[in-house]
Design a protein around this motif. Structure first.
Motif, mmCIF file in Angstrom:
data_model
loop_
_atom_site.group_PDB
_atom_site.id
_atom_site.type_symbol
_atom_site.label_atom_id
_atom_site.label_comp_id
_atom_site.label_asym_id
_atom_site.label_seq_id
_atom_site.Cartn_x
_atom_site.Cartn_y
_atom_site.Cartn_z
ATOM 1 N N GLN A 5 -3.153 -9.627 -5.510
ATOM 2 C CA GLN A 5 -4.084 -9.689 -4.391
ATOM 3 C C GLN A 5 -3.442 -10.348 -3.167
ATOM 4 O O GLN A 5 -3.654 -9.908 -2.027
ATOM 5 C CB GLN A 5 -5.341 -10.472 -4.799
ATOM 6 N N GLY A 6 -2.646 -11.398 -3.397
ATOM 7 C CA GLY A 6 -1.974 -12.055 -2.290
ATOM 8 C C GLY A 6 -0.972 -11.150 -1.601
ATOM 9 O O GLY A 6 -0.888 -11.108 -0.365
ATOM 10 N N ALA A 7 -0.209 -10.406 -2.403
ATOM 11 C CA ALA A 7 0.772 -9.481 -1.829
ATOM 12 C C ALA A 7 0.079 -8.379 -1.041
ATOM 13 O O ALA A 7 0.536 -7.985 0.036
ATOM 14 C CB ALA A 7 1.630 -8.884 -2.940
ATOM 15 N N GLU A 36 -2.000 -5.699 6.556
ATOM 16 C CA GLU A 36 -1.803 -5.863 7.993
ATOM 17 C C GLU A 36 -1.137 -4.637 8.607
ATOM 18 O O GLU A 36 -1.087 -4.490 9.826
ATOM 19 C CB GLU A 36 -0.957 -7.112 8.273
ATOM 20 N N LEU A 37 -0.603 -3.744 7.763
ATOM 21 C CA LEU A 37 0.054 -2.527 8.235
ATOM 22 C C LEU A 37 -0.956 -1.373 8.288
ATOM 23 O O LEU A 37 -1.977 -1.404 7.581
ATOM 24 C CB LEU A 37 1.198 -2.144 7.284
ATOM 25 N N PRO A 38 -0.685 -0.339 9.096
ATOM 26 C CA PRO A 38 -1.523 0.872 9.032
ATOM 27 C C PRO A 38 -1.353 1.500 7.643
ATOM 28 O O PRO A 38 -0.255 1.925 7.283
ATOM 29 C CB PRO A 38 -0.945 1.767 10.131
ATOM 30 N N HIS A 39 -2.414 1.559 6.840
ATOM 31 C CA HIS A 39 -2.241 1.897 5.438
ATOM 32 C C HIS A 39 -3.385 2.740 4.896
ATOM 33 O O HIS A 39 -4.442 2.867 5.520
ATOM 34 C CB HIS A 39 -2.130 0.622 4.595
ATOM 35 N N GLU A 40 -3.141 3.283 3.718
ATOM 36 C CA GLU A 40 -4.174 4.003 2.968
ATOM 37 C C GLU A 40 -3.926 3.778 1.480
ATOM 38 O O GLU A 40 -2.781 3.889 1.013
ATOM 39 C CB GLU A 40 -4.135 5.494 3.284
ATOM 40 N N TYR A 41 -4.982 3.460 0.752
ATOM 41 C CA TYR A 41 -4.880 3.306 -0.697
ATOM 42 C C TYR A 41 -5.154 4.637 -1.377
ATOM 43 O O TYR A 41 -6.055 5.384 -0.972
ATOM 44 C CB TYR A 41 -5.880 2.256 -1.198
ATOM 45 N N VAL A 42 -4.373 4.919 -2.412
ATOM 46 C CA VAL A 42 -4.554 6.151 -3.179
ATOM 47 C C VAL A 42 -4.511 5.828 -4.668
ATOM 48 O O VAL A 42 -4.054 4.763 -5.079
ATOM 49 C CB VAL A 42 -3.466 7.195 -2.844
ATOM 50 N N SER A 43 -4.982 6.757 -5.468
ATOM 51 C CA SER A 43 -4.952 6.598 -6.917
ATOM 52 C C SER A 43 -3.529 6.797 -7.439
ATOM 53 O O SER A 43 -2.758 7.592 -6.878
ATOM 54 C CB SER A 43 -5.882 7.619 -7.571
ATOM 55 N N PRO A 44 -3.148 6.103 -8.511
ATOM 56 C CA PRO A 44 -1.829 6.349 -9.115
ATOM 57 C C PRO A 44 -1.620 7.811 -9.503
ATOM 58 O O PRO A 44 -0.484 8.287 -9.546
ATOM 59 C CB PRO A 44 -1.832 5.444 -10.353
#
Length: 263
Positions: free
Chosen positions: A21-23, A29-37
């Motif tokens: 969670q810390g990492a 802070e970056l432009p990002h998107e989370y995706v499924s493995p």
């Protein structure tokens, strides 16, 4: 923008605890998107190079039951030999940077063995385009590992040395199974600083101090005259956080004795 010839940049976070969670807090802070493995291959093939991608891998995402059937956390804790990992085949080949924050026990499957790291899929790149972009040809998509767990020869078998704040990086050559402090060549860039919170001493001290302070008055009442869980005026939060009491490990932390005996 990330060079299109190298494809989208994917950060893979392992674990769901405070380390992971810390990492991720820094990553967000970056432009990002989370995706499924499960979507990593599709992201590599069709993703947007104007942002970075992240996936979070928990045990159920990469461990499978050898005899078939669904992953069962309780069974895995008791019988880890009944399971193996698909991390090397389904996740690592599409990862650009692996941020490893999992707890690993010697009798559990690794994320990557030495043999598996040497057979990671190569990146299929147009070398003529790379040359025009000033980008070097790279041997595999997995370019960097931040091993925050720092288990030597652990979940990442090739992680053989702890780095320091003064010299944070080494380069691992997947073909020769060797590590070098010369980070100019091809390989996997490794960071494995075991006292990483010391990078932010003031922030870490303030954070832990603020979290601990509300419980100080309760902790002072633990005088050792009664068993830990016999104190009725002590909160469960404090009782569950106590690792050693009256010269012995508490019940929740008996596993530390098992870890010590295995090493």
């Amino acid at each position: 923008m990330y060079p299109e010839s190298l494809g989208p940049m994917i950060f893979t976070f392992t674990g769901a605890g405070n380390v992971s969670q810390g990492a991720q807090g820094v990553f967000k802070e970056l432009p990002h998107e989370y995706v499924s493995p499960l979507d990593l291959q599709n992201v590599v093939e069709t993703g947007d190079c104007h942002k970075v991608y992240a996936t979070v891998v928990d045990k159920a995402d990469h461990l499978y039951r050898l005899a078939g059937g669904d992953y069962d956390d309780e069974e895995f804790e008791k019988f880890p030999d009944r399971y193996d990992s698909i991390f090397a085949d389904k996740i690592a080949p599409y990862t650009t940077c692996l941020v490893n924050g999992v707890f690993w026990a010697p009798n559990t499957p690794r994320l990557l063995s030495i043999a598996q790291s040497s057979s990671l899929h190569p990146v299929h790149m147009d070398t003529s385009v790379l040359k025009l972009q000033g980008v070097p040809a790279l041997p595999q998509r997995l370019l960097a590992v931040a091993d925050i767990s720092c288990d030597l020869h652990g979940s990442l078998e090739f992680m053989s040395t702890v780095t320091t704040i003064d010299n944070p990086f080494t380069m691992y050559n997947v073909h020769t199974d060797s590590t070098s402090h010369d980070i100019s060549g091809n390989g996997i860039l490794l960071m494995s600083i075991d006292n990483l919170p010391a990078q932010l001493p003031r922030e870490a001290t303030d954070y832990f101090g603020n979290r601990l302070f509300p419980f100080i008055s309760e902790m002072l009442r633990l005088d050792g005259r009664k068993r830990l869980y016999d104190y009725e005026d002590i909160s469960t939060s404090v009782k569950d956080a106590v690792i050693a009491y009256n010269g012995e490990l508490t019940e929740r932390y008996k596993y530390i004795e098992e870890l010590r005996s295995t090493k």
